[in-house]
Design an enzyme around this catalytic site. Sequence first.
Site, PDB file in Angstrom:
ATOM      1  N   ASP A 252     -41.963  37.366  14.017  1.00 48.97           N
ATOM      2  CA  ASP A 252     -41.881  38.305  15.123  1.00 48.97           C
ATOM      3  C   ASP A 252     -42.216  39.733  14.702  1.00 48.97           C
ATOM      4  O   ASP A 252     -41.985  40.126  13.556  1.00 48.97           O
ATOM      5  CB  ASP A 252     -40.479  38.283  15.728  1.00 48.97           C
ATOM      6  N   ARG A 253     -42.717  40.515  15.643  1.00 50.61           N
ATOM      7  CA  ARG A 253     -42.990  41.932  15.388  1.00 50.61           C
ATOM      8  C   ARG A 253     -41.718  42.759  15.543  1.00 50.61           C
ATOM      9  O   ARG A 253     -41.346  43.522  14.646  1.00 50.61           O
ATOM     10  CB  ARG A 253     -44.068  42.446  16.352  1.00 50.61           C
TER      11      ARG A 253
END
Length: 360
Positions: A87-88
């Site tokens: 995930d960012r």
Amino acid sequence: MLFDIERAVDPARRHRLHGGALTTGVLKATEDDFFVEEVLGFKPDGQGNHWALFIEKRGLTTARVVDWLSQTTGTPRRDIGLCGQKDRQAITRQWFTLPIETFDLDTFAAQTPLAGIRVLDITRHGKKLRPGSHQANRFVIKITDIPDLKVRKQQISERLEQIRINGFANYFGMQRYGFAGNNREQLRHFGAPNSRAPKRNQRSWLLSSLRSWIFDTVLDSRLATKQGMQASPGAVCKHIDSNSRFVLEENDLADAEKRLAARTLQLTGPLWGASVQLGGGQSAEWEQAAADCVLTAVGKTTWQKHLHNWKVEPDRRALIAYAPDLSHQINAQQASLTLTFTLPPGSYATELIAEVIAVE
């Protein structure tokens, strides 16, 4: 058999293993609320032709880190190995490998602080890491702004215990379908008659979305019926501690039900491909009918041709995922719930959470 292919990709409408969400909450209010760390399941060799880097990132996609590694070290992107995408908006820790001949350690060390990443470990390894080559992902996730937590505290704890024991529906996460589900529109675009074939760099995410959509449709339709998640002749099972699969026969059913209850066996669904899918009987008919619905929606003739021309091999995925180490902490005063658990590669933390809380 009725299939709702739009419901299958709508997190608010999907059928769940334990029923609907109990309440609402906010996920990823800050990056600190979502932590994930790869568990390799083995130690890097300590020798060999690759550097293995254990990197902590925040506010960056895995693709952006790969781009930075390529630019900084002069390594072609295709030669950079990794186990999976992370995930960012999170704090994530994951492994990368780079060939020694393209990697200058001093240059890399000088540039690292500027990139906003931390190198937690660096050692030698004998080969390039491949997607899915790690053992698991470990999560610590905080969900905030739960409005009725004091009232639902016991109910939430009981639901989480059910998930710890019985698992959760192993849907693909929404990121598999692109921003705002845009990948599904792209599937329709490229499936239209006389449309040009997708470019090579578009194939991977298009196929990923298509196969996910078919699998999620099968899973959603099975959960909609009482019999859907039971062992049946022709169903394909896998051993939970290996990737070996077999097709159930009539005389296997009683034993299979015991092993499913003991969590030594898992029912699987299809990751669609060009060749004949594994399985038989009503189970295979069910899967074929679901695939036909999705393929018809996106352009069946065109996409069947792409699957054949690209030689896409069929595969299987467990219908139920397990998190036997799931634990939780409830802070009623802060209206927050913190979950700690480990999942196998390819299973989504957001889908576990969705069995309890509908998050924003």
